[in-house]
Motif scaffolding. Sequence first.
Motif, PDB file in Angstrom:
ATOM      1  N   MET A 281      36.853  40.347  38.920  1.00 41.95           N
ATOM      2  CA  MET A 281      37.002  41.083  39.987  1.00 41.95           C
ATOM      3  C   MET A 281      35.820  40.455  40.823  1.00 41.95           C
ATOM      4  O   MET A 281      34.674  40.262  40.311  1.00 41.95           O
ATOM      5  N   PHE A 282      35.872  40.529  42.354  1.00 41.66           N
ATOM      6  CA  PHE A 282      34.868  40.263  43.263  1.00 41.66           C
ATOM      7  C   PHE A 282      33.351  41.005  43.002  1.00 41.66           C
ATOM      8  O   PHE A 282      33.568  42.226  43.038  1.00 41.66           O
ATOM      9  N   PHE A 283      32.482  40.448  43.024  1.00 42.47           N
ATOM     10  CA  PHE A 283      30.969  40.995  42.550  1.00 42.47           C
ATOM     11  C   PHE A 283      31.004  41.929  41.619  1.00 42.47           C
ATOM     12  O   PHE A 283      30.165  42.773  41.424  1.00 42.47           O
ATOM     13  N   SER A 284      31.664  41.449  40.516  1.00 44.09           N
ATOM     14  CA  SER A 284      31.677  42.241  39.038  1.00 44.09           C
ATOM     15  C   SER A 284      30.290  41.949  38.474  1.00 44.09           C
ATOM     16  O   SER A 284      29.515  42.745  37.575  1.00 44.09           O
ATOM     17  N   ARG A 285      29.699  40.607  38.758  1.00 43.21           N
ATOM     18  CA  ARG A 285      28.461  40.063  37.976  1.00 43.21           C
ATOM     19  C   ARG A 285      27.315  40.601  38.685  1.00 43.21           C
ATOM     20  O   ARG A 285      26.123  40.824  38.035  1.00 43.21           O
TER      21      ARG A 285
ATOM     22  N   GLU B 127      38.985  29.501  38.556  1.00 44.60           N
ATOM     23  CA  GLU B 127      37.680  29.005  38.723  1.00 44.60           C
ATOM     24  C   GLU B 127      37.129  29.591  39.847  1.00 44.60           C
ATOM     25  O   GLU B 127      35.765  30.081  39.967  1.00 44.60           O
ATOM     26  N   TYR B 128      37.686  29.547  40.846  1.00 45.93           N
ATOM     27  CA  TYR B 128      37.103  30.204  42.160  1.00 45.93           C
ATOM     28  C   TYR B 128      37.107  31.497  42.171  1.00 45.93           C
ATOM     29  O   TYR B 128      35.704  31.980  42.456  1.00 45.93           O
ATOM     30  N   ILE B 129      37.813  32.449  41.546  1.00 44.79           N
ATOM     31  CA  ILE B 129      37.800  33.838  41.530  1.00 44.79           C
ATOM     32  C   ILE B 129      36.493  34.190  40.694  1.00 44.79           C
ATOM     33  O   ILE B 129      35.650  34.924  40.876  1.00 44.79           O
TER      34      ILE B 129
ATOM     35  N   MET C 253      33.441  34.190  42.367  1.00 44.94           N
ATOM     36  CA  MET C 253      33.368  35.079  43.069  1.00 44.94           C
ATOM     37  C   MET C 253      32.734  36.507  42.588  1.00 44.94           C
ATOM     38  O   MET C 253      32.749  37.494  43.321  1.00 44.94           O
ATOM     39  N   ARG C 254      32.435  36.273  41.346  1.00 42.61           N
ATOM     40  CA  ARG C 254      31.841  37.555  40.550  1.00 42.61           C
ATOM     41  C   ARG C 254      30.564  37.821  41.093  1.00 42.61           C
ATOM     42  O   ARG C 254      29.822  38.945  41.157  1.00 42.61           O
ATOM     43  N   ASP C 255      29.723  36.851  41.848  1.00 43.95           N
ATOM     44  CA  ASP C 255      28.495  37.120  42.343  1.00 43.95           C
ATOM     45  C   ASP C 255      28.465  37.028  43.917  1.00 43.95           C
ATOM     46  O   ASP C 255      29.146  36.211  44.496  1.00 43.95           O
ATOM     47  N   LEU C 256      28.070  37.958  44.541  1.00 43.44           N
ATOM     48  CA  LEU C 256      28.098  38.255  46.094  1.00 43.44           C
ATOM     49  C   LEU C 256      27.432  37.214  46.557  1.00 43.44           C
ATOM     50  O   LEU C 256      27.842  36.641  47.698  1.00 43.44           O
TER      51      LEU C 256
ATOM     52  N   ILE D  91      43.305  47.298  51.436  1.00 37.32           N
ATOM     53  CA  ILE D  91      43.964  47.117  50.418  1.00 37.32           C
ATOM     54  C   ILE D  91      43.264  46.147  49.348  1.00 37.32           C
ATOM     55  O   ILE D  91      43.434  46.114  48.249  1.00 37.32           O
ATOM     56  N   TYR D  92      42.560  45.284  50.086  1.00 41.07           N
ATOM     57  CA  TYR D  92      41.737  44.281  49.444  1.00 41.07           C
ATOM     58  C   TYR D  92      40.698  45.165  48.318  1.00 41.07           C
ATOM     59  O   TYR D  92      40.075  44.253  47.575  1.00 41.07           O
ATOM     60  N   ARG D  93      40.245  46.297  48.424  1.00 41.75           N
ATOM     61  CA  ARG D  93      39.453  46.941  47.823  1.00 41.75           C
ATOM     62  C   ARG D  93      39.966  46.529  46.095  1.00 41.75           C
ATOM     63  O   ARG D  93      39.033  46.888  45.339  1.00 41.75           O
ATOM     64  N   LYS D  94      41.351  46.619  46.095  1.00 41.47           N
ATOM     65  CA  LYS D  94      41.726  46.172  44.575  1.00 41.47           C
ATOM     66  C   LYS D  94      41.310  45.029  44.110  1.00 41.47           C
ATOM     67  O   LYS D  94      41.391  44.740  42.903  1.00 41.47           O
ATOM     68  N   MET D  95      40.589  44.116  44.753  1.00 40.35           N
ATOM     69  CA  MET D  95      39.823  42.872  44.326  1.00 40.35           C
ATOM     70  C   MET D  95      38.551  42.943  44.084  1.00 40.35           C
ATOM     71  O   MET D  95      38.020  41.902  43.338  1.00 40.35           O
ATOM     72  N   ALA D  96      37.856  44.031  44.513  1.00 35.42           N
ATOM     73  CA  ALA D  96      36.478  44.467  44.095  1.00 35.42           C
ATOM     74  C   ALA D  96      36.184  45.193  42.876  1.00 35.42           C
ATOM     75  O   ALA D  96      37.019  46.065  42.608  1.00 35.42           O
ATOM     76  N   ALA D  97      35.067  45.013  42.413  1.00 39.29           N
ATOM     77  CA  ALA D  97      34.659  45.317  40.915  1.00 39.29           C
ATOM     78  C   ALA D  97      34.100  46.808  41.354  1.00 39.29           C
ATOM     79  O   ALA D  97      33.656  47.249  42.755  1.00 39.29           O
ATOM     80  N   GLU D  98      34.108  47.752  40.224  1.00 34.29           N
ATOM     81  CA  GLU D  98      33.870  48.966  40.511  1.00 34.29           C
ATOM     82  C   GLU D  98      32.176  49.411  41.051  1.00 34.29           C
ATOM     83  O   GLU D  98      32.054  50.314  42.037  1.00 34.29           O
TER      84      GLU D  98
END
Length: 297
Positions: free
Chosen positions: A23-27, A131-133, A136-139, A210-217
């Motif tokens: 997910m986006f920004f999960s790391r 690989e792109y996604i 995106m784990r890092d903001l 709805i794009y919040r579903k792509m973001a990490a908790e």
Amino acid sequence: MNRHELIDVATISMSGLLVRNSMFFSRSLSSAPIGDVVSGTAIDIEGVRTGSVQEVSASTPVGTFQAAYLVAQWRGPDVPTLLYHHGSGEQPFDFGRFSSNSFRRLFGTNADPDVNLIALRAPFHDRSNREYIRAMRDLENFVGMLATSAALIEALADRLREAGCPAILAAGISLGGWAVNLHRTYCAGIDRHIPMFAGARLGEMFVSSIYRKMAAEPALTNPEVLRNVLDFEDRFTDADSDDCDPLLARYDRIIEFEKQRSAYDGIDIAVVEKGHVTGSLATAALRTHIQRSIAEV
């Protein structure tokens, strides 16, 4: 909810399931504000080179990033030049028969004969979507990617101005629209900015659409972090120049119309009666919008 909204919701819901482990920004949720990063980013281009894809390197406050541009049509330095930035996850230089990138749809067989066309490629878009996604784990990677794109617009504009180009325009869709708006906010300026399906509340998109579903908790439970790092509406609205031709989709569930339109207070907004996905495929309407901007310069 109409069919345009349903398609947006279904598309992002499915994408969220597919990338649930990346997910986006999960790391990492740490980054300098995007405006500071744009202002501190440097790209050195000796001159605009035609022919093959030209790789460039950007030095930013959050690391070094690789981008590229391709002069797809060159009519000479005495005609306007349009810089075009793709959407998220696109392969902008794939012009194969079955490719579906927005540059090919808009300009592949309908290029304006009196305009130079330059396609831009953001960092991390020279690889697979997986690989792109993961990147995106890092903001910081997300911020650096957009800062690099904004700086590439400025670097190319500098060289084009030196070459005597009479007018320079930058258009972008979705991710590209955010890059165009960041350029307008933090860089020296060009003749016209044409953001399509973008605004200036980028952090808000990740926490309320709805794009919040792509973001990490962790990102969802710390919405002010994303707003503080990614939103730039206050600075965007400070610009009083009449150089922006935005286009929004009324039923967009990602770039939500009511939330993002506030950035364009006092600016005429073109509106398509579609959603994000269906609007992105409305090739004729998008092309006409860009052509009207070109005609103004």
